[in-house]
Design a protein around this motif. Structure first.
Motif, PDB file in Angstrom:
ATOM      1  N   LEU A 180       1.060  -3.650  -8.922  1.00  9.30           N
ATOM      2  CA  LEU A 180      -0.295  -3.964  -9.373  1.00  9.30           C
ATOM      3  C   LEU A 180      -1.267  -2.867  -8.939  1.00  9.30           C
ATOM      4  N   LEU A 181      -1.106  -2.405  -7.728  1.00 12.55           N
ATOM      5  CA  LEU A 181      -1.973  -1.344  -7.216  1.00 12.55           C
ATOM      6  C   LEU A 181      -1.842  -0.080  -8.054  1.00 12.55           C
ATOM      7  N   LYS A 182      -0.628   0.158  -8.545  1.00 15.35           N
ATOM      8  CA  LYS A 182      -0.368   1.375  -9.316  1.00 15.35           C
ATOM      9  C   LYS A 182      -0.702   1.213 -10.797  1.00 15.35           C
ATOM     10  N   ASN A 183      -1.080   0.013 -11.197  1.00 19.83           N
ATOM     11  CA  ASN A 183      -1.364  -0.250 -12.602  1.00 19.83           C
ATOM     12  C   ASN A 183      -2.767   0.240 -12.958  1.00 19.83           C
ATOM     13  N   GLU A 184      -2.820   1.285 -13.776  1.00 20.41           N
ATOM     14  CA  GLU A 184      -4.121   1.887 -14.088  1.00 20.41           C
ATOM     15  C   GLU A 184      -4.896   1.115 -15.138  1.00 20.41           C
ATOM     16  N   PHE A 185      -4.240   0.196 -15.780  1.00 20.28           N
ATOM     17  CA  PHE A 185      -4.903  -0.522 -16.879  1.00 20.28           C
ATOM     18  C   PHE A 185      -5.485  -1.856 -16.441  1.00 20.28           C
ATOM     19  N   TYR A 186      -5.242  -2.195 -15.202  1.00 23.24           N
ATOM     20  CA  TYR A 186      -5.676  -3.484 -14.704  1.00 23.24           C
ATOM     21  C   TYR A 186      -7.042  -3.310 -14.033  1.00 23.24           C
ATOM     22  N   LEU A 187      -8.060  -3.842 -14.645  1.00 27.34           N
ATOM     23  CA  LEU A 187      -9.403  -3.705 -14.080  1.00 27.34           C
ATOM     24  C   LEU A 187      -9.595  -4.740 -12.981  1.00 27.34           C
ATOM     25  N   ASP A 188     -10.413  -4.391 -12.011  1.00 25.08           N
ATOM     26  CA  ASP A 188     -10.681  -5.324 -10.913  1.00 25.08           C
ATOM     27  C   ASP A 188      -9.419  -5.817 -10.230  1.00 25.08           C
ATOM     28  N   LYS A 189      -8.512  -4.903 -10.031  1.00 30.17           N
ATOM     29  CA  LYS A 189      -7.223  -5.334  -9.480  1.00 30.17           C
ATOM     30  C   LYS A 189      -7.285  -5.577  -7.977  1.00 30.17           C
ATOM     31  N   TYR A 190      -8.303  -5.029  -7.304  1.00 31.27           N
ATOM     32  CA  TYR A 190      -8.286  -5.055  -5.850  1.00 31.27           C
ATOM     33  C   TYR A 190      -8.247  -6.460  -5.252  1.00 31.27           C
ATOM     34  N   ASP A 191      -9.059  -7.350  -5.796  1.00 29.29           N
ATOM     35  CA  ASP A 191      -9.042  -8.725  -5.282  1.00 29.29           C
ATOM     36  C   ASP A 191      -7.652  -9.320  -5.416  1.00 29.29           C
ATOM     37  N   HIS A 192      -7.030  -9.005  -6.510  1.00 29.58           N
ATOM     38  CA  HIS A 192      -5.695  -9.524  -6.783  1.00 29.58           C
ATOM     39  C   HIS A 192      -4.661  -8.933  -5.809  1.00 29.58           C
ATOM     40  N   VAL A 193      -4.764  -7.630  -5.572  1.00 30.57           N
ATOM     41  CA  VAL A 193      -3.839  -6.978  -4.632  1.00 30.57           C
ATOM     42  C   VAL A 193      -4.031  -7.560  -3.229  1.00 30.57           C
ATOM     43  N   VAL A 194      -5.297  -7.753  -2.839  1.00 34.27           N
ATOM     44  CA  VAL A 194      -5.589  -8.321  -1.525  1.00 34.27           C
ATOM     45  C   VAL A 194      -4.962  -9.709  -1.406  1.00 34.27           C
ATOM     46  N   LYS A 195      -5.057 -10.475  -2.482  1.00 34.09           N
ATOM     47  CA  LYS A 195      -4.466 -11.822  -2.484  1.00 34.09           C
ATOM     48  C   LYS A 195      -2.950 -11.766  -2.292  1.00 34.09           C
ATOM     49  N   ILE A 196      -2.313 -10.816  -2.949  1.00 29.49           N
ATOM     50  CA  ILE A 196      -0.845 -10.699  -2.811  1.00 29.49           C
ATOM     51  C   ILE A 196      -0.478 -10.247  -1.393  1.00 29.49           C
ATOM     52  N   GLU A 228      -2.133 -10.958   1.263  1.00 32.68           N
ATOM     53  CA  GLU A 228      -2.293 -12.170   2.079  1.00 32.68           C
ATOM     54  C   GLU A 228      -1.050 -13.066   1.944  1.00 32.68           C
ATOM     55  N   GLU A 229      -0.568 -13.156   0.715  1.00 34.24           N
ATOM     56  CA  GLU A 229       0.628 -13.953   0.446  1.00 34.24           C
ATOM     57  C   GLU A 229       1.825 -13.383   1.209  1.00 34.24           C
ATOM     58  N   LEU A 230       1.904 -12.065   1.239  1.00 30.53           N
ATOM     59  CA  LEU A 230       2.985 -11.386   1.955  1.00 30.53           C
ATOM     60  C   LEU A 230       2.918 -11.705   3.453  1.00 30.53           C
ATOM     61  N   LYS A 231       1.714 -11.697   4.004  1.00 31.37           N
ATOM     62  CA  LYS A 231       1.543 -12.035   5.419  1.00 31.37           C
ATOM     63  C   LYS A 231       1.998 -13.470   5.684  1.00 31.37           C
ATOM     64  N   ASP A 232       1.556 -14.385   4.831  1.00 25.99           N
ATOM     65  CA  ASP A 232       1.931 -15.799   5.000  1.00 25.99           C
ATOM     66  C   ASP A 232       3.440 -15.979   4.895  1.00 25.99           C
ATOM     67  N   TYR A 233       4.034 -15.270   3.952  1.00 21.78           N
ATOM     68  CA  TYR A 233       5.477 -15.428   3.774  1.00 21.78           C
ATOM     69  C   TYR A 233       6.239 -14.842   4.966  1.00 21.78           C
ATOM     70  N   ALA A 234       5.715 -13.771   5.545  1.00 19.08           N
ATOM     71  CA  ALA A 234       6.354 -13.187   6.736  1.00 19.08           C
ATOM     72  C   ALA A 234       6.347 -14.203   7.881  1.00 19.08           C
TER      73      ALA A 234
END
Ligand SMILES: [Fe+2]
Length: 134
Positions: free
Chosen positions: A32-48, A50-56
């Motif tokens: 997602l971070l590398k996706n140049e066509f996705y606008l406003d991706k940062y909130d989404h990346v931050v959410k993922i 966070e999900e990674l932290k929770d899953y760890a």
């Protein structure tokens, strides 16, 4: 590119599945971070992330229960390694990103993935080779 490899397999299904899931979530954040066509991706990346932290957190709990149940002699030192990582991760503040959002998010993803890879190949593999009989 973040990719699971079979050399990370420990041969314990529940742990292997969770390790794969960690890679999947990290890969999702990376793609997602590398996706140049996705606008406003940062909130989404931050959410993922966070999900990674929770899953760890969830995964470490499973792994620690497994080691405890099997009377693994290095249970405590292994748990300390998990706890130290979670402390490091807790220090990451996703709210104070500056204009280098890409770089900042990428460095977090890389930090987490590098740690997981090293941890599986080093520390986790030990409880397969040194595991005490239950
Ligand atoms: Fe571990």
């Amino acid at each position: 590119m973040i990719k699971w490899e079979d050399k990370y397999l420990l041969g314990i299904d529940i742990i292997d599945e969770q390790h794969k899931e960690l890679f999947r979530i990290a890969g999702e954040a990376f793609d997602l971070l590398k996706n140049e066509f996705y606008l406003d991706k940062y909130d989404h990346v931050v959410k993922i992330i966070e999900e990674l932290k929770d899953y760890a957190v969830y995964h470490f709990k499973t792994e620690e229960e497994y080691m405890f149940k099997n009377n693994y002699k290095k249970y405590f030192s292994h748990k300390i390694i998990h706890d130290e990582f979670l402390e490091e991760v807790k220090k990451i503040n996703l709210d104070d990103m500056d204009e280098n959002q890409d770089e900042y998010l990428l460095s977090i993803i890389n930090f987490v993935v590098d740690w997981i890879v090293e941890h599986i190949l080093g520390t986790d593999k030990l409880y397969v080779s040194e595991e005490s009989p239950a």
